[in-house]
Design an enzyme around this catalytic site. Structure first.
Site, PDB file in Angstrom:
ATOM      1  N   ASN A   1     -10.738  -3.981  -6.253  1.00  0.00           N
ATOM      2  CA  ASN A   1      -8.968  -2.571  -6.807  1.00  0.00           C
ATOM      3  C   ASN A   1     -10.170  -2.669  -8.321  1.00  0.00           C
ATOM      4  O   ASN A   1     -10.113  -1.595  -8.987  1.00  0.00           O
ATOM      5  CB  ASN A   1      -8.331  -3.455  -7.180  1.00  0.00           C
ATOM      6  CG  ASN A   1      -7.252  -3.101  -5.787  1.00  0.00           C
ATOM      7  OD1 ASN A   1      -6.549  -3.836  -5.715  1.00  0.00           O
ATOM      8  ND2 ASN A   1      -7.910  -2.112  -4.904  1.00  0.00           N
TER       9      ASN A   1
ATOM     10  N   ASP B   1       1.105  -0.751   0.472  1.00  0.00           N
ATOM     11  CA  ASP B   1      -0.489   0.231  -0.037  1.00  0.00           C
ATOM     12  C   ASP B   1       0.760   0.927   0.131  1.00  0.00           C
ATOM     13  O   ASP B   1       2.177   1.837   0.466  1.00  0.00           O
ATOM     14  CB  ASP B   1      -1.179   0.013   1.612  1.00  0.00           C
ATOM     15  CG  ASP B   1      -1.710   1.068   1.101  1.00  0.00           C
ATOM     16  OD1 ASP B   1      -2.058   1.115  -0.109  1.00  0.00           O
ATOM     17  OD2 ASP B   1      -3.472   0.942   2.333  1.00  0.00           O
TER      18      ASP B   1
HETATM   19  C1  FPP Z   1      -2.055  -0.705  -3.204  1.00  0.00           C
HETATM   20  O1  FPP Z   1      -1.297   1.189  -2.928  1.00  0.00           O
HETATM   21  C2  FPP Z   1      -1.291  -0.848  -4.665  1.00  0.00           C
HETATM   22  C3  FPP Z   1      -1.891  -0.891  -5.065  1.00  0.00           C
HETATM   23  C4  FPP Z   1      -3.646  -1.178  -5.549  1.00  0.00           C
HETATM   24  C5  FPP Z   1      -1.166  -2.182  -6.599  1.00  0.00           C
HETATM   25  C6  FPP Z   1      -0.017  -2.935  -5.775  1.00  0.00           C
HETATM   26  C7  FPP Z   1       0.298  -2.748  -7.793  1.00  0.00           C
HETATM   27  C8  FPP Z   1       1.955  -3.393  -7.954  1.00  0.00           C
HETATM   28  C9  FPP Z   1       2.979  -2.562  -6.670  1.00  0.00           C
HETATM   29  C10 FPP Z   1       2.058  -3.749  -9.215  1.00  0.00           C
HETATM   30  C11 FPP Z   1       1.733  -4.349  -9.690  1.00  0.00           C
HETATM   31  C12 FPP Z   1       2.256  -5.846  -8.667  1.00  0.00           C
HETATM   32  C13 FPP Z   1       3.216  -7.516  -9.601  1.00  0.00           C
HETATM   33  C14 FPP Z   1       3.658  -8.308  -8.526  1.00  0.00           C
HETATM   34  C15 FPP Z   1       3.926  -6.700 -11.196  1.00  0.00           C
HETATM   35  P1  FPP Z   1      -2.934   2.636  -3.320  1.00  0.00           P
HETATM   36  O2  FPP Z   1      -2.495   3.241  -5.161  1.00  0.00           O
HETATM   37  O3  FPP Z   1      -4.074   1.998  -3.137  1.00  0.00           O
HETATM   38  O4  FPP Z   1      -1.696   3.914  -2.687  1.00  0.00           O
HETATM   39  P2  FPP Z   1      -2.638   5.473  -1.591  1.00  0.00           P
HETATM   40  O5  FPP Z   1      -3.377   4.047  -0.703  1.00  0.00           O
HETATM   41  O6  FPP Z   1      -1.317   6.087  -1.448  1.00  0.00           O
HETATM   42  O7  FPP Z   1      -4.098   5.840  -2.748  1.00  0.00           O
END
Ligand code: FPP
Length: 222
Positions: A50, A2
């Site tokens: 998501n 996150d």
């Molecule tokens: C949460 O941060 C993160 C995600 C929903 C996506 C995680 C995905 C990756 C790191 C990339 C793809 C993965 C692989 C294995 C290639 P957020 O967007 O919710 O952050 P925020 O809460 O700060 O807005």
């Protein structure tokens, strides 16, 4: 994993770049964990919730997933990493499903570390699918309802072939499990850090493992 969005925002960058940096962190942490002897690791990359994000962001994430599998598959093979996916990934775009199936097949003989990527994953959905699977067994007479035990449930989850969950890390200061490995986390140690996922590095992982090492695990005993 996150905090990609907030990382980008703090740097006045588009969210997509936060996710891109998040993938670099994935690459680094997979390497480091492998070297440290971590036997299995599960990364929450895309939850069943998501899909509620803007189409453009979903498309960015799927693009990053494509790139990651393509660019790192050879390294998985070389480093003995077995790739696995938990969650109902078959609903993703056909080319991604094919890419994943190919990567799973290519790495199926590896045994140094299992890397599970959670895609279209939600723990409640996983449990629902497990219940449906067990109910099928009851319907076909394979198993009697009163004979169902914890092993049947654990064995019907996507994580059936993985070791018990020891440590669950959540980055970015949120204090929730957000539908991640709820059954598996029954006796897991929880570790929360303020660090945003793109900034999570070897030192952070060592800190989490160090904290884990000091926990007294009683599994309900005294
Ligand atoms: C949460 O941060 C993160 C995600 C929903 C996506 C995680 C995905 C990756 C790191 C990339 C793809 C993965 C692989 C294995 C290639 P957020 O967007 O919710 O952050 P925020 O809460 O700060 O807005």
């Amino acid at each position: 994993m996150d905090g990609n969005g907030r990382w980008a925002k703090r740097k006045h960058l588009p969210r997509a770049l936060g996710h891109k940096k998040g993938v670099e962190t994935v690459r680094n942490i997979v390497r480091v964990a492998g070297k440290m002897g971590v036997e299995a690791m599960t990364l929450y990359a895309f939850s069943s919730e998501n899909w509620n994000r803007p189409e453009e962001e979903i498309s960015d994430l799927m693009g990053l997933l494509r790139q990651y599998i393509q660019s790192d598959i050879d390294e998985f093979v070389e480093n003995g990493v077995r790739l696995k996916v938990i969650g109902n990934y078959r609903v993703l775009d056909a080319d991604i499903v094919a890419m994943i199936d190919n990567a799973i097949e290519k790495t199926s003989g590896n045994s140094k570390m299992t890397l599970a990527v959670a895609l279209n994953y939600g723990s409640q959905d996983e449990m629902l699918r497990a219940v449906q699977h067990i109910a099928q067994g009851v319907k076909s007479g394979e198993i009697q309802p009163e004979a169902i035990n914890l092993g049947h449930i654990a064995g019907a989850l996507d994580t059936a072939d993985m070791p018990p969950l020891d440590l669950l890390i959540r980055t970015s200061g949120e204090l929730r499990l957000s539908n991640f490995l709820l059954w598996q986390a029954a006796y897991a140690e929880l570790y929360f850090t303020e660090t945003l996922w793109p900034d999570f590095d070897q030192v952070e992982l060592e800190r989490a493992l160090e904290s884990f090492g000091h926990r007294e695990r009683r599994f309900g005993g005294r």
